[in-house]
Design a protein around this motif. Sequence first.
Motif, PDB file in Angstrom:
ATOM      1  N   SER A  96      -5.637  -7.641  -3.283  1.00 23.75           N
ATOM      2  CA  SER A  96      -5.902  -6.256  -2.921  1.00 23.75           C
ATOM      3  C   SER A  96      -5.125  -5.272  -3.765  1.00 23.75           C
ATOM      4  O   SER A  96      -5.503  -4.115  -3.897  1.00 23.75           O
ATOM      5  CB  SER A  96      -5.555  -6.051  -1.444  1.00 23.75           C
ATOM      6  OG  SER A  96      -4.200  -6.334  -1.223  1.00 23.75           O
ATOM      7  N   TYR A 104       0.814  -1.210   0.000  1.00 23.47           N
ATOM      8  CA  TYR A 104       0.000   0.000   0.000  1.00 23.47           C
ATOM      9  C   TYR A 104       0.847   1.260   0.000  1.00 23.47           C
ATOM     10  O   TYR A 104       0.386   2.330  -0.383  1.00 23.47           O
ATOM     11  CB  TYR A 104      -0.931   0.010   1.223  1.00 23.47           C
ATOM     12  CG  TYR A 104      -2.252  -0.647   0.972  1.00 23.47           C
ATOM     13  CD1 TYR A 104      -3.340   0.087   0.505  1.00 23.47           C
ATOM     14  CD2 TYR A 104      -2.412  -2.003   1.195  1.00 23.47           C
ATOM     15  CE1 TYR A 104      -4.557  -0.523   0.265  1.00 23.47           C
ATOM     16  CE2 TYR A 104      -3.624  -2.625   0.971  1.00 23.47           C
ATOM     17  CZ  TYR A 104      -4.701  -1.873   0.500  1.00 23.47           C
ATOM     18  OH  TYR A 104      -5.896  -2.483   0.267  1.00 23.47           O
ATOM     19  N   LYS A 163      -6.030  -0.939  -6.372  1.00 30.58           N
ATOM     20  CA  LYS A 163      -5.452   0.353  -6.015  1.00 30.58           C
ATOM     21  C   LYS A 163      -5.561   1.311  -7.185  1.00 30.58           C
ATOM     22  O   LYS A 163      -5.319   0.929  -8.306  1.00 30.58           O
ATOM     23  CB  LYS A 163      -3.989   0.192  -5.602  1.00 30.58           C
ATOM     24  CG  LYS A 163      -3.851  -0.582  -4.322  1.00 30.58           C
ATOM     25  CD  LYS A 163      -2.403  -0.517  -3.928  1.00 30.58           C
ATOM     26  CE  LYS A 163      -2.106  -1.347  -2.739  1.00 30.58           C
ATOM     27  NZ  LYS A 163      -2.270  -2.740  -2.933  1.00 30.58           N
TER      28      LYS A 163
END
Length: 448
Positions: A444, A221, A448
Amino acid sequence: MKKSPMDIQETWDSEKGEDNINPPILKLEKNQEDGRRNSDHNMSTTLLSKQSDLILPSKGLLQLFLTNLREVILGTKLVVLFPAIPLAILAHSYNLGRAWVFALSLLGLTPLAERVSFLTEQIAYYTGPTVGGLLNATCGNATELIIALLALRQKKIHVVKYSLLGSILSNLLLVLGSSLLCGGLANLKKEQRYDRKQADVSSSMLMLGLLCHMLPLMFAYGEKPSLYTLSVGATLQLSRACSIVMLLAYVAYLFFQLKTHRQLFEAQEEDEDDLGNEEKAVVGFWSAFTWLVGMTAIIALLSEYVVGTIEAASDSWGISVNFISIILLPIVGNAAEHAGSIIFAFKNKLDISLGVAMGSATQISMFVVPLCVIVAWIMHIPMDLDFSLLETGCLAFAILVTAFTLQDGTSHYMKGVALLLCYVTMGACFFVLRNPITNKTSDSLGVK
């Protein structure tokens, strides 16, 4: 008129008759006849003993098998679920429906997981505490490990991650919560205390595992979207490095528990000694080993059915793969730990209950998860420690809530209620989660 001695002898001989004229000769003939009878009897006895030597081994093996069958198969209350094993094999062989195969395989795995734990304990009686501890560490979560490795072979990385994550959540919240609740209700008038040192060691290991899970997630992230490809490769390398660290930490944990600081766990062993006959092995070493190998092979077969039909069961039942992997599969794999932990909590032996629940969660987090990453590395499968934001967040809250719950060394039923409600809330979250899951390494990262 008096008779002479010769006349008396002749009169006696005539009265006794002809058969008693020579009694020594008759006695000799009788002894010879008895000798022949004894020799005939000895020969017949020898023949019978030889025949019995051929029959007794087979009878001994049959008796041993029946005894082991009574202890291993019929010695559990989950014996009613054993018929699900042949039914699952028949359903798979005759293509009766993939959802039925999944359900029957899941039911069949429940008693097998409990019996593998029982057989491991039986072998530990003969191998000693050190080897027994290592064996328990390896086989205590055999069902989860086999399911994870088979799912890894089929490149279903999401099933591997979520089933192992669910096992940690199940041990920390469901198993431990049920134990504290049942123990608190059964011992309302007694003070429930446990040794904080064991809980502190397990909590520290779980926090280390959580750090290794969060680093790849935060690293992914923290990168910019333009560096997505580079981030995936770096996350994978970081995950493999963290997995090696976790395995080293788990080896140190075993050395700490079984060697240098074993006195911290002696109270647990003394409590187990109070159980009396339960501490005596009821199955021989080689018999237990043979049964363990056979049941492990059946677990591998049913696990392959489960992994191969999990998507079909999800579509048929309308339940997400997340919920099946995180909630249903771990409940089956933790059947033995769940039952044993509750039984000890009823007897106010919370040290054993904590050792079962926390120890199993530590094994999964620090041994099984990094082992799967290393095996995937060897198989050239890109599995990392990034369990996505939602799953990692649930893991973090479960570890923190458990650590805060066990910080004062005392227990009551409200602590169990709090842990169970946390588990129900997380289960509801994954039940309503309907996001499609792919086999990518880091799901995940794609959003983004």
